[in-house]
Design an enzyme around this catalytic site. Structure first.
Site, PDB file in Angstrom:
ATOM      1  N   HIS A   1       0.802  -1.346  -0.105  1.00  0.00           N
ATOM      2  CA  HIS A   1       0.011   0.044  -0.162  1.00  0.00           C
ATOM      3  C   HIS A   1       0.878   1.217   0.027  1.00  0.00           C
ATOM      4  CE1 HIS A   1      -3.752   1.985  -0.318  1.00  0.00           C
ATOM      5  NE2 HIS A   1      -2.995   3.033   0.394  1.00  0.00           N
TER       6      HIS A   1
ATOM      7  N   TYR B   1       1.669   5.178  -2.679  1.00  0.00           N
ATOM      8  CA  TYR B   1       1.709   6.420  -2.175  1.00  0.00           C
ATOM      9  C   TYR B   1       3.218   6.938  -2.951  1.00  0.00           C
ATOM     10  CZ  TYR B   1      -2.380   6.125   0.119  1.00  0.00           C
ATOM     11  OH  TYR B   1      -3.701   5.789   0.631  1.00  0.00           O
TER      12      TYR B   1
ATOM     13  N   HIS C   1     -10.573   0.673 -10.361  1.00  0.00           N
ATOM     14  CA  HIS C   1     -10.014   1.587  -9.078  1.00  0.00           C
ATOM     15  C   HIS C   1      -8.737   1.816  -9.496  1.00  0.00           C
ATOM     16  CE1 HIS C   1      -8.471   3.171  -5.583  1.00  0.00           C
ATOM     17  NE2 HIS C   1      -7.801   2.399  -5.367  1.00  0.00           N
ATOM     18  N   PHE C   2      -7.732   1.017  -9.733  1.00  0.00           N
ATOM     19  CA  PHE C   2      -6.297   1.467  -9.940  1.00  0.00           C
ATOM     20  C   PHE C   2      -5.700   2.008 -11.173  1.00  0.00           C
ATOM     21  CE2 PHE C   2      -5.277  -3.268  -9.960  1.00  0.00           C
ATOM     22  CZ  PHE C   2      -4.750  -3.503 -11.214  1.00  0.00           C
ATOM     23  N   HIS C   3      -6.806   1.689 -12.052  1.00  0.00           N
ATOM     24  CA  HIS C   3      -6.359   2.646 -13.340  1.00  0.00           C
ATOM     25  C   HIS C   3      -6.844   4.066 -13.258  1.00  0.00           C
ATOM     26  CE1 HIS C   3      -5.395  -1.400 -14.959  1.00  0.00           C
ATOM     27  NE2 HIS C   3      -4.941  -0.985 -16.002  1.00  0.00           N
TER      28      HIS C   3
ATOM     29  N   ARG D   1     -11.495 -10.404 -11.476  1.00  0.00           N
ATOM     30  CA  ARG D   1     -10.178  -9.623 -11.848  1.00  0.00           C
ATOM     31  C   ARG D   1      -9.085 -10.911 -12.213  1.00  0.00           C
ATOM     32  NH1 ARG D   1      -6.387  -7.327  -6.665  1.00  0.00           N
ATOM     33  NH2 ARG D   1      -5.263  -6.808  -8.553  1.00  0.00           N
ATOM     34  N   ARG D   2      -8.157 -10.687 -12.771  1.00  0.00           N
ATOM     35  CA  ARG D   2      -6.947 -11.578 -13.073  1.00  0.00           C
ATOM     36  C   ARG D   2      -7.540 -12.946 -13.584  1.00  0.00           C
ATOM     37  NH1 ARG D   2      -2.953 -10.637  -7.761  1.00  0.00           N
ATOM     38  NH2 ARG D   2      -1.853  -8.875  -8.909  1.00  0.00           N
TER      39      ARG D   2
HETATM   40 FE1  HAS Z   1      -5.966   1.936  -3.848  1.00  0.00          FE
HETATM   41  C1  HAS Z   1      -6.319  -1.532  -3.847  1.00  0.00           C
HETATM   42  C2  HAS Z   1      -7.951   1.907  -0.931  1.00  0.00           C
HETATM   43  C3  HAS Z   1      -5.701   5.429  -3.292  1.00  0.00           C
HETATM   44  C4  HAS Z   1      -3.603   1.945  -6.247  1.00  0.00           C
HETATM   45  N1  HAS Z   1      -5.296   0.481  -4.913  1.00  0.00           N
HETATM   46  C5  HAS Z   1      -5.572  -0.667  -4.877  1.00  0.00           C
HETATM   47  C6  HAS Z   1      -4.535  -1.308  -5.888  1.00  0.00           C
HETATM   48  C7  HAS Z   1      -3.919  -0.555  -6.524  1.00  0.00           C
HETATM   49  C8  HAS Z   1      -4.162   0.781  -5.918  1.00  0.00           C
HETATM   50  C9  HAS Z   1      -2.959  -0.780  -7.502  1.00  0.00           C
HETATM   51  O1  HAS Z   1      -9.138  -0.231   1.065  1.00  0.00           O
HETATM   52  C10 HAS Z   1      -4.931  -2.862  -6.318  1.00  0.00           C
HETATM   53  C11 HAS Z   1      -3.932  -3.825  -5.523  1.00  0.00           C
HETATM   54  C12 HAS Z   1      -3.834  -5.090  -6.023  1.00  0.00           C
HETATM   55  O2  HAS Z   1      -3.282  -5.709  -6.913  1.00  0.00           O
HETATM   56  O3  HAS Z   1      -4.490  -6.163  -5.276  1.00  0.00           O
HETATM   57  N2  HAS Z   1      -6.701   3.476  -2.440  1.00  0.00           N
HETATM   58  C13 HAS Z   1      -7.288   3.068  -1.312  1.00  0.00           C
HETATM   59  C14 HAS Z   1      -7.679   4.494  -0.731  1.00  0.00           C
HETATM   60  C15 HAS Z   1      -7.010   5.362  -1.303  1.00  0.00           C
HETATM   61  C16 HAS Z   1      -6.244   4.789  -2.489  1.00  0.00           C
HETATM   62  C17 HAS Z   1      -8.574   4.737   0.460  1.00  0.00           C
HETATM   63  N3  HAS Z   1      -4.936   3.462  -4.802  1.00  0.00           N
HETATM   64  C18 HAS Z   1      -4.728   4.848  -4.301  1.00  0.00           C
HETATM   65  C19 HAS Z   1      -3.803   5.372  -5.162  1.00  0.00           C
HETATM   66  C20 HAS Z   1      -3.155   4.295  -5.969  1.00  0.00           C
HETATM   67  C21 HAS Z   1      -3.882   3.086  -5.527  1.00  0.00           C
HETATM   68  C22 HAS Z   1      -3.547   7.007  -4.960  1.00  0.00           C
HETATM   69  C23 HAS Z   1      -2.207   4.574  -6.851  1.00  0.00           C
HETATM   70  C24 HAS Z   1      -1.253   5.467  -7.106  1.00  0.00           C
HETATM   71  N4  HAS Z   1      -7.295   0.651  -2.838  1.00  0.00           N
HETATM   72  C25 HAS Z   1      -7.772   0.763  -1.753  1.00  0.00           C
HETATM   73  C26 HAS Z   1      -8.292  -0.396  -1.049  1.00  0.00           C
HETATM   74  C27 HAS Z   1      -7.825  -1.591  -2.036  1.00  0.00           C
HETATM   75  C28 HAS Z   1      -7.041  -0.706  -3.035  1.00  0.00           C
HETATM   76  C29 HAS Z   1      -8.975  -0.934   0.146  1.00  0.00           C
HETATM   77  C30 HAS Z   1      -7.999  -3.037  -1.771  1.00  0.00           C
HETATM   78  C31 HAS Z   1      -9.057  -3.416  -2.820  1.00  0.00           C
HETATM   79  C32 HAS Z   1      -9.115  -5.061  -2.676  1.00  0.00           C
HETATM   80  O4  HAS Z   1     -10.053  -5.583  -2.009  1.00  0.00           O
HETATM   81  O5  HAS Z   1      -8.367  -5.849  -3.341  1.00  0.00           O
HETATM   82  C33 HAS Z   1      -7.197   7.054  -0.824  1.00  0.00           C
HETATM   83  O6  HAS Z   1      -5.562   7.257  -0.626  1.00  0.00           O
HETATM   84  C34 HAS Z   1      -7.720   7.951  -1.992  1.00  0.00           C
HETATM   85  C35 HAS Z   1      -7.661   9.185  -1.446  1.00  0.00           C
HETATM   86  C36 HAS Z   1      -8.148  10.049  -2.520  1.00  0.00           C
HETATM   87  C37 HAS Z   1      -9.207  10.872  -2.558  1.00  0.00           C
HETATM   88  C38 HAS Z   1      -9.523  11.964  -3.885  1.00  0.00           C
HETATM   89  C39 HAS Z   1      -8.877  13.367  -3.617  1.00  0.00           C
HETATM   90  C40 HAS Z   1      -9.093  13.862  -4.933  1.00  0.00           C
HETATM   91  C41 HAS Z   1      -8.019  14.698  -5.664  1.00  0.00           C
HETATM   92  C42 HAS Z   1      -8.515  15.209  -7.139  1.00  0.00           C
HETATM   93  C43 HAS Z   1      -9.166  16.723  -6.686  1.00  0.00           C
HETATM   94  C44 HAS Z   1      -9.313  17.442  -8.290  1.00  0.00           C
HETATM   95  C45 HAS Z   1      -9.258  18.815  -8.596  1.00  0.00           C
HETATM   96  C46 HAS Z   1      -9.593  18.956  -9.811  1.00  0.00           C
HETATM   97  C47 HAS Z   1      -8.966  19.719  -7.616  1.00  0.00           C
HETATM   98  C48 HAS Z   1      -9.980  11.317  -1.466  1.00  0.00           C
HETATM   99  C49 HAS Z   1      -6.923  15.114  -4.948  1.00  0.00           C
HETATM  100  C50 HAS Z   1     -10.806  19.591 -10.188  1.00  0.00           C
HETATM  101  C51 HAS Z   1     -11.246  19.830 -11.387  1.00  0.00           C
HETATM  102  C52 HAS Z   1     -11.252  20.797 -12.075  1.00  0.00           C
HETATM  103  C53 HAS Z   1     -11.714  20.830 -13.547  1.00  0.00           C
HETATM  104  C54 HAS Z   1     -10.792  22.266 -11.466  1.00  0.00           C
END
Ligand code: HAS
Length: 561
Positions: free
Chosen positions: A223, A227, A377-379, A440-441
């Site tokens: 995990h 980050y 999700h991860f894409h 998946r997979r």
């Molecule tokens: Fe995740 C599974 C939970 C973030 C990557 N994640 C994965 C896997 C990958 C991955 C590769 O809790 C699969 C692993 C595998 O092969 O089994 N993930 C989270 C949570 C977050 C999160 C809570 N993940 C990421 C990030 C990744 C990533 C970042 C890669 C870079 N993830 C999970 C969980 C799993 C999981 C479970 C397991 C699932 C399972 O059962 O297998 C958080 O950190 C996300 C917080 C993000 C936000 C969004 C904030 C929004 C922003 C954009 C603002 C936009 C603006 C633009 C300002 C709350 C910052 C405005 C637009 C205009 C036009 C002005």
């Protein structure tokens, strides 16, 4: 934040070339592998002309090259640019080259083993699937190479702080220090897994392996790894995007706080990948679930800080009313082409982040775990903000270090938008299918997507097809990017001397906050929380009554020995 520039010497130029160009070629190979995955799953192809009929071999290549090799090389290359540039000091080139050569050697070894069919273990290399020892050695070399890069920057950082008492460390340096502190702590667990478990087992020195312990050590690393992928993109969002948008960073303090929070919360969350695993007590899963919501906090702060920065920029550019500023941002401006990569990544991350929160919620995880929802999700995360920021910055760095003008700027601007369309379509197909139980997979082609199979699932077909359409569009985007990247690399060199200058943003609120100046208390807090959250998990796993496992290959249900 001060705007500085740095002269580029020949050795740095060639090092940057090696760190960016070779992984770019690997990325293109990996993306091809990704396209093949979608075609396999839809039953459109039954064999890959280069990788053969083995779906899992291609999937391993795709995951390892894109998610592990490309990202690690980029983070090291970016750090090798940021530290000398922002601290105005020379990089020790001997160590920088040693690190690059080890990483390259390791990546080639691992990729070769996958290609040879000796390491069909996917990017998570879970036992009891076993790989050739050279695959594990390759991974070790890649990681050790990246550590050497970090150890090369630490003395520069310390020297700068000694020489500049009372001055704020430049924000990009804080961001890259955070990235590699998280990486260093996280990779220690996977080093233990590889050196003391997988390698001796693969060499035949031990017969069996504790699968649950290996998985737990992997997710200790797995995990924070996400980050490690995200934080260099955050460096660009905070340090460069506001200026590219025509404004200022709304709050310098917010940026620094976000990086420190990632130091503390990135690691004690690993068992949210193991909610469905046996051997770990539900109470510890709950604790890790709680910290998973805590680690979303810095991203939420980021969302608001960046939105405020963009609003300020939009208003500077003449935006009026509540939302008028949104339409004034330079989304398609060829002269600010890098902005399009960053903003498109952020837009994708809105959905990627929300889907992460869904995954983190235990009950909802029971519905989505191991379904196609997860690659959806991860894409939207690693193949959203991370990929686009890394592509944009790779192009930026190659043009600066090789002293070229960016070629085909219109095409360059189109890349992130084509990708955004493709990845939204792809992830929509995967996530909707996942909610209907599509795994998946799994090579659905000959089975669930095949009307002649007894396993046929007609309700998944349209979602499988949607993800093919998305996959084709994503591939098109990378083809366009590769044309721009190599056209720039091989363009005529400019007459002027090569200099590196980043589009660094000034801060709108430049707060003085003493407790955000030093990493020490944050690292100590991280270590204490890791010990408290992981000790009971490891004890549970070691107490488990299940047996250890012999090695297996992907082709047979019988153990290999
Ligand atoms: Fe995740 C599974 C939970 C973030 C990557 N994640 C994965 C896997 C990958 C991955 C590769 O809790 C699969 C692993 C595998 O092969 O089994 N993930 C989270 C949570 C977050 C999160 C809570 N993940 C990421 C990030 C990744 C990533 C970042 C890669 C870079 N993830 C999970 C969980 C799993 C999981 C479970 C397991 C699932 C399972 O059962 O297998 C958080 O950190 C996300 C917080 C993000 C936000 C969004 C904030 C929004 C922003 C954009 C603002 C936009 C603006 C633009 C300002 C709350 C910052 C405005 C637009 C205009 C036009 C002005």
């Amino acid at each position: 934040m001060s705007v500085t520039s740095m002269k580029i010497d020949k050795s740095s130029k060639y090092l940057m070339g090696a760190l960016l160009v070779l992984p770019m070629i690997m990325l293109v190979i990996g993306v091809y592998g990704g396209l093949m995955q979608t075609l396999f799953r839809a039953g459109i192809v039954e064999s890959d002309p280069f990788m053969g009929p083995d779906y899992y071999k291609g999937l391993t290549m795709h995951g390892v090259l894109n998610a592990i090799v490309f990202t690690t090389f980029f983070a090291v290359a970016f750090g090798n640019a940021i530290f000398p540039h922002n601290l105005q000091m020379k990089l020790n080139m001997r160590w920088a080259w040693t690190s690059g050569i080890l990483m390259l050697l390791g990546s080639v070894m691992a990729a070769w083993m996958i290609y040879a069919g000796e390491a069909t273990v996917l990017y998570t290399f879970y036992p009891p699937l076993m790989a050739h020892p050279l695959f594990y050695v390759g991974l070790v070399l890649l990681v050790v190479g990246s550590w050497i890069a970090f150890f090369n920057w630490i003395p520069m950082y310390l020297r700068w702080r000694r020489r500049n008492p009372g001055k704020k460390t430049p924000l990009p340096v804080v961001g890259m220090m955070t990235t590699f502190i998280v990486w260093l702590i996280a990779t220690m667990a996977v080093a233990v897994e590889i050196l003391f478990m997988l390698l001796p087992w693969s060499l035949g020195l031990v017969d069996e392996i504790n699968v649950m312990l290996a998985r737990t050590l992997f997710w200790f690393f797995g995990h924070p790894l996400v980050y490690f992928w995200l934080l260099p993109a955050y460096v660009m969002f905070y340090s460069y995007m506001p200026k590219l948008a025509g404004g200022k960073l709304y709050s310098d303090m917010a940026g620094r706080l976000v990086f420190m929070l990632f130091v503390v919360f990135s690691i004690p969350v690993g068992t949210h990948h193991q909610y469905m695993d046996p051997a770990i007590g539900a109470q510890w899963k709950l604790v890790h679930g709680f910290f998973t919501f805590a680690v979303a906090l810095p991203s939420l702060i980021t969302a608001f800080t960046l939105a405020a920065s963009l609003e300020h920029a939009g208003r500077q550019r003449g935006g009026k009313g509540l939302f008028g500023w949104l339409f004034k941002l330079p989304y398609f401006d060829r002269e600010r082409w890098l902005f399009s990569y960053l903003i498109a990544g952020l837009i994708i991350f809105l959905l990627g982040g929300i889907s992460g929160i869904i995954n983190a919620s235990y009950q909802m995880n029971t519905a989505v775990h191991n379904t196609a929802w997860v690659p959806g999700h991860f894409h939207l995360t690693v193949a959203g903000p991370t990929l686009l920021a890394f592509l944009g910055m790779s192009l930026f760095l190659i043009s600066r270090y090789f002293n070229r003008d960016i070629r085909l700027k219109g095409w360059a601007v189109s890349v992130p938008w084509i990708w955004t369309i493709g990845v939204f379509i792809f992830s929509w197909g995967m996530m909707r299918g996942g909610l209907l139980g599509m795994p998946r997979r799994t090579n659905t082609g000959p089975t669930y997507a095949n009307p002649d199979s007894s396993l046929f699932q007609p309700e998944w077909i349209s979602y499988i097809d949607i993800s093919v359409v998305g996959g084709v569009i994503m591939t098109l985007s990378i083809v366009v990017f590769a044309v721009v990247f190599f056209a720039t690399l091989f363009a005529k060199e400019k007459e002027t001397d090569p200099v590196l200058e980043f589009p660094e943003s000034e801060a709108y609120h430049n707060e003085e906050v003493s407790w955000l100046r030093n990493f020490k208390p944050w690292v100590i807090a991280a270590i204490i929380i890791i010990i408290l959250t992981y000790t009971p998990v490891i004890l549970d796993v070691l107490d488990g009554t299940f047996t250890t496992a012999p090695p297996y290959g992907p082709d047979s249900p019988m153990p290999l020995r």
